[in-house]
Motif scaffolding. Sequence first.
Motif, PDB file in Angstrom:
ATOM      1  N   GLU A   1      16.131  -0.045   6.147  1.00  0.00           N
ATOM      2  CA  GLU A   1      15.620   1.188   7.269  1.00  0.00           C
ATOM      3  C   GLU A   1      16.268   2.401   6.733  1.00  0.00           C
ATOM      4  O   GLU A   1      17.155   2.518   5.816  1.00  0.00           O
ATOM      5  CB  GLU A   1      16.979   0.838   8.094  1.00  0.00           C
ATOM      6  N   ALA A   2      15.094   3.352   6.617  1.00  0.00           N
ATOM      7  CA  ALA A   2      14.761   3.494   8.255  1.00  0.00           C
ATOM      8  C   ALA A   2      12.610   3.378   7.451  1.00  0.00           C
ATOM      9  O   ALA A   2      12.643   2.193   8.167  1.00  0.00           O
ATOM     10  CB  ALA A   2      14.538   4.143   8.952  1.00  0.00           C
ATOM     11  N   PRO A   3      11.980   4.103   6.989  1.00  0.00           N
ATOM     12  CA  PRO A   3      11.155   3.665   5.891  1.00  0.00           C
ATOM     13  C   PRO A   3      10.965   3.205   4.989  1.00  0.00           C
ATOM     14  O   PRO A   3      10.254   3.834   4.099  1.00  0.00           O
ATOM     15  CB  PRO A   3      10.537   5.387   6.283  1.00  0.00           C
ATOM     16  N   ASP A   4      11.771   2.423   4.962  1.00  0.00           N
ATOM     17  CA  ASP A   4      11.575   1.741   2.688  1.00  0.00           C
ATOM     18  C   ASP A   4      11.245   0.600   2.652  1.00  0.00           C
ATOM     19  O   ASP A   4      11.202  -0.025   2.306  1.00  0.00           O
ATOM     20  CB  ASP A   4      12.998   1.860   3.039  1.00  0.00           C
ATOM     21  N   ALA A   5      10.599  -0.514   4.040  1.00  0.00           N
ATOM     22  CA  ALA A   5       9.653  -0.912   3.973  1.00  0.00           C
ATOM     23  C   ALA A   5       8.772  -1.466   3.153  1.00  0.00           C
ATOM     24  O   ALA A   5       8.274  -1.848   2.199  1.00  0.00           O
ATOM     25  CB  ALA A   5       9.593  -2.603   4.856  1.00  0.00           C
ATOM     26  N   ARG A   6       8.183   0.087   3.245  1.00  0.00           N
ATOM     27  CA  ARG A   6       6.449  -0.140   2.420  1.00  0.00           C
ATOM     28  C   ARG A   6       6.877   1.062   1.244  1.00  0.00           C
ATOM     29  O   ARG A   6       5.623   1.150   0.337  1.00  0.00           O
ATOM     30  CB  ARG A   6       6.956   1.679   3.442  1.00  0.00           C
ATOM     31  N   ARG A   7       7.836   0.116   0.016  1.00  0.00           N
ATOM     32  CA  ARG A   7       8.478   0.455  -1.196  1.00  0.00           C
ATOM     33  C   ARG A   7       8.263  -0.812  -1.090  1.00  0.00           C
ATOM     34  O   ARG A   7       8.335  -1.251  -2.621  1.00  0.00           O
ATOM     35  CB  ARG A   7       9.932   0.979  -1.340  1.00  0.00           C
ATOM     36  N   PHE A   8       8.215  -1.968  -0.757  1.00  0.00           N
ATOM     37  CA  PHE A   8       7.985  -3.122  -0.319  1.00  0.00           C
ATOM     38  C   PHE A   8       6.555  -4.307  -0.340  1.00  0.00           C
ATOM     39  O   PHE A   8       6.173  -4.978  -1.248  1.00  0.00           O
ATOM     40  CB  PHE A   8       9.643  -4.364  -0.567  1.00  0.00           C
ATOM     41  N   ILE A   9       6.675  -3.834   0.788  1.00  0.00           N
ATOM     42  CA  ILE A   9       5.563  -4.032   1.191  1.00  0.00           C
ATOM     43  C   ILE A   9       4.223  -3.478   1.576  1.00  0.00           C
ATOM     44  O   ILE A   9       4.719  -2.984   2.344  1.00  0.00           O
ATOM     45  CB  ILE A   9       5.677  -5.167   2.884  1.00  0.00           C
ATOM     46  N   PRO A  10       3.082  -3.526   1.450  1.00  0.00           N
ATOM     47  CA  PRO A  10       1.994  -2.293   1.782  1.00  0.00           C
ATOM     48  C   PRO A  10       2.192  -3.213   3.684  1.00  0.00           C
ATOM     49  O   PRO A  10       1.533  -4.181   3.524  1.00  0.00           O
ATOM     50  CB  PRO A  10       1.146  -2.565   1.280  1.00  0.00           C
ATOM     51  N   SER A  11       2.178  -2.110   3.733  1.00  0.00           N
ATOM     52  CA  SER A  11       2.279  -2.504   6.221  1.00  0.00           C
ATOM     53  C   SER A  11       2.694  -1.552   6.936  1.00  0.00           C
ATOM     54  O   SER A  11       2.985  -0.532   6.178  1.00  0.00           O
ATOM     55  CB  SER A  11       4.030  -2.657   5.810  1.00  0.00           C
ATOM     56  N   TRP A  12       2.614  -2.120   7.539  1.00  0.00           N
ATOM     57  CA  TRP A  12       2.302  -0.672   9.574  1.00  0.00           C
ATOM     58  C   TRP A  12       4.096  -0.589   8.902  1.00  0.00           C
ATOM     59  O   TRP A  12       4.377  -1.609  10.198  1.00  0.00           O
ATOM     60  CB  TRP A  12       2.038  -1.615  10.283  1.00  0.00           C
ATOM     61  N   ASP A  13       4.552  -0.078   8.317  1.00  0.00           N
ATOM     62  CA  ASP A  13       6.059   0.454   8.357  1.00  0.00           C
ATOM     63  C   ASP A  13       7.078   0.946   9.324  1.00  0.00           C
ATOM     64  O   ASP A  13       6.901   2.100   9.539  1.00  0.00           O
ATOM     65  CB  ASP A  13       6.385   0.970   7.313  1.00  0.00           C
ATOM     66  N   GLU A  14       6.907   0.728  11.189  1.00  0.00           N
ATOM     67  CA  GLU A  14       7.194   1.678  11.989  1.00  0.00           C
ATOM     68  C   GLU A  14       7.811   0.068  12.959  1.00  0.00           C
ATOM     69  O   GLU A  14       6.705  -0.839  12.858  1.00  0.00           O
ATOM     70  CB  GLU A  14       5.843   2.429  12.383  1.00  0.00           C
ATOM     71  N   PRO A  15       8.462   1.101  13.717  1.00  0.00           N
ATOM     72  CA  PRO A  15       9.361  -0.466  14.476  1.00  0.00           C
ATOM     73  C   PRO A  15       8.698  -1.469  15.483  1.00  0.00           C
ATOM     74  O   PRO A  15       8.722  -2.262  15.860  1.00  0.00           O
ATOM     75  CB  PRO A  15      10.300   0.618  15.715  1.00  0.00           C
ATOM     76  N   ALA A  16       7.707  -0.454  16.541  1.00  0.00           N
ATOM     77  CA  ALA A  16       6.737  -0.531  17.414  1.00  0.00           C
ATOM     78  C   ALA A  16       4.960  -1.994  16.049  1.00  0.00           C
ATOM     79  O   ALA A  16       4.696  -2.882  17.346  1.00  0.00           O
ATOM     80  CB  ALA A  16       5.951  -0.297  17.938  1.00  0.00           C
ATOM     81  N   TYR A  17       5.528  -2.318  15.307  1.00  0.00           N
ATOM     82  CA  TYR A  17       4.710  -2.877  14.678  1.00  0.00           C
ATOM     83  C   TYR A  17       5.001  -4.292  14.841  1.00  0.00           C
ATOM     84  O   TYR A  17       5.595  -4.506  13.327  1.00  0.00           O
ATOM     85  CB  TYR A  17       3.629  -1.888  13.422  1.00  0.00           C
ATOM     86  N   LYS A  18       5.097  -4.296  15.337  1.00  0.00           N
ATOM     87  CA  LYS A  18       6.248  -5.637  15.570  1.00  0.00           C
ATOM     88  C   LYS A  18       5.327  -7.659  14.539  1.00  0.00           C
ATOM     89  O   LYS A  18       4.259  -7.284  14.912  1.00  0.00           O
ATOM     90  CB  LYS A  18       7.298  -7.307  16.420  1.00  0.00           C
ATOM     91  N   ALA A  19       5.739  -7.801  13.811  1.00  0.00           N
ATOM     92  CA  ALA A  19       4.798  -9.408  13.512  1.00  0.00           C
ATOM     93  C   ALA A  19       5.984 -10.493  12.280  1.00  0.00           C
ATOM     94  O   ALA A  19       7.500  -9.701  12.619  1.00  0.00           O
ATOM     95  CB  ALA A  19       3.693  -8.354  12.422  1.00  0.00           C
TER      96      ALA A  19
END
Length: 885
Positions: free
Chosen positions: A164-182
Amino acid sequence: MRRSLVSAIALALAGLSITAVAQSPAATAAVQATTQLPRNVRPTHYDVAFVPHAETLSFDGKVTIAVDVLKPTTRIVLNAVDMKFASVQLTPASGNATYAAAPQVSVDAAAQTATFTFAQPVPVGSYKLSMDYTGKISTQANGLFAIDYDTKAGKQRALFTQFEAPDARRFIPSWDEPAYKATFTLEATVPSAQMAISNMPVADTSDLGNGSKRVRFAASPKMSTYLLFFSAGDFDRATAKMGDIEVGVATQKGLVDQARFALDSSVDVLRDYNDYFGVDYPLPKLDNIASPGGSQFFSAMENWGAILTFEHTLLMNPTISTPSDKQRVFGVAAHEIAHQWFGNLVTMQWWDDLWLNEGFATWMAGRTTEKMHPEWNTGLSAVGARDFAMSLDAVATTHPVVQRVQTVEQVSQAFDAITYQKGSAVIRMLEGYVGADAWRDGVRSYMKKHAYSNTVSDDLWREIQAAAGKPVLDIAHDFTLQQGVPLIRVAASGCVDGKTALALTQGEFTKDRPEKKSLSWRVPVIASVVGSNTDARTLVDGGSGTLEVPGCGPVVVNAGQTGYYRTLYAPAQFAEVRNGFAKLSSIDQLGILNDAWALGMTGQQPASDYLDLASATPIDADPQIWGDIAGAFSSLDAYYAGDAARRAKFRKFAIARLAPVFAKIGWTAKPGEADPVAILRSDLIGTLGSLGDAEVIAEARRRYAAQATDPTAMPADLRRTILGVVALNADKATWDQLHADAVAEKTQLVKDMLYSLLSIAKDKALAQRALELALTDEPGATNSASMISTVAGQHPELAFDFAVAHRAQVDKKVDTSSLSRYYPGLGSNSLEPAMVGKIKAYADAHIAAGSRRPAETAIANVQYRIKVRNERLPAISAWLDKNGG
């Protein structure tokens, strides 16, 4: 800004996002959720496998993402930072190999995106996007990060994640925004002897026979990327049961017993929240993982099922922990567990509504602490937290609770006192307005309706309004869609037939714009006569109102202190309240002290009124009242810097006022003593030591010198305080001894404390040594930035100039989420006019134009402090001359 009773979970950082304007409900509803990514592709599941290489601070990753292509496209764009891609392939979800494509890959570091471009448009449908990639392990708390720490067995390294907030993108190539739940499945290859922890329990472990093992975790529920978590290290774990849920704590080896209070508290809190929210906690386990070190950005993170908390906010170390630490451990745990519903189960659509997560969790933690630990009397903390928010909310650089966030920097800056403390205060006010039962019913309805999805603020307001049957939406919009602090002016026309009539006028409280045209709010007001058990309520709408209060005598407006507004009494009414101050409830005493301070410092009432109230406070007042007064005295003392004669006169008064309170409680705890008394003891020793009280300083030094031969000299709950007085007033020899103690210490939590104490010396030469030490590897990678900011508490000009001069080195020691506000914050407590230009020059050179609110807020604080020194201190000094200071 004065020190106040701010709750432990407060992130006292001034945030910045683009200024938002109040919108009508219709306009709010029409705004589509922000995204920084195209909307044509949506992920549904991530299958992640990675191998961390802790020794080289890198990792290898593989991810297969199940995606739905919603419109034909030749480009798939997602978030990625510091990654290199070895291969990327898109295949149909059905497994039909008739369509497979290896796209061209381009990375935009500035936009933090990776774009995959295909030779032919990808048709609408479901696919699997597979990637092999490499990434970096950080030494600060961003993405996947490593923490090195000392133990009696030697140096250790553990891995943790912070997304949090925008750092999952450092671990997984991803749609790293809260509305893109998976949903997520995670697999990690780690050393065989280490424990691996993620959001879900371990589903399978395979021994690879080469000193490593592959750990696969069960699939997560549907959630936002920022809630994913992983950790691996040499850990111990203890567990307890709450129904079918396994509640756990994990720490470095040998320290799990220090997390027992957190574990027991988590079980109690989880049980209470299951009832309150009306929706049971949905995961099979809930861990709280302790990390050594720290961050400039956060103390704990609510990852679903796997809360990350730094050791200083989770462990109760028997050699240094205090009752205040115990309260903080409980409060932070309660805050993070509240997020398991408000934030994790139901998540804001975009960071504009971050307060739905943080304001609610802050309020919920306060409510739960009051309920489960009434002996702590923490209701007063909510007043202190509200006061902190009001101080930030009363300058031109403030923002609404619901704020416009457009950039990555602005996301990080949204985590501030407006989001947390003002959000909490507005909830507290509205709960008081509609009633606790109706509020809870509305929350339960909100949870059930929006589980596993995303919301905006009005989704909550609609459920509250429906449950309450009262008009909540307009009041909520007034306090969340526009910035600022209402001011209620109070005049009384006397008591007739057993009722006191009040005339109420609504304006706006500001610290820096006395001529500003007031905004308008619908303000719920509660008032009562001192000593009465009956109150009167009204909604001040349209700028003015009247209220008849049962009883005759001094009237307290904002009785119970649930309202988010300042109260300014007419002089005659204030005199009545002052004369009856000792009879007020402690929560109203604190509220009136806070208002008198704030209004006195802005010149809206005599600045000396606060000293009148402090003089009228009985010695046996609630310990937290005296703690607040001690904090205010420390702030006034700082304003007198550079004026030795007047400072000496003020110190004489302040010590004379505090010394009898300290004499009553003494240096030694009494059997059965309440925690607030123990906390006040530490507050008074620290304050008197900073005010130059010769007896306190001498006794602290005696105890420090005697610790080797007298085990009672520095009891655990006073050790940090005594060391603080010694360090603050240290000479070179003492500083050197403290430094040697820090180097030799093998318990990381104690070691971190000692390095922090090296940074508080009043002596400028010793402060310079602390700054130079902070740039070395010795204190630990996550301690350096906090050492510099601690120096800034005593020497803001020195710390700011040093950090800017060594920016290339300092940048590496600050987590990226904090960079844009870290440097301005170093100078924010300066009293030097030149600091305004320095902060502005730094911001112009190094901070994006849309992300300068922290710098602007720091400048506003410097200007405000200079104004207080120049325009308010003369009245304080005159009062001291008149009253024997």
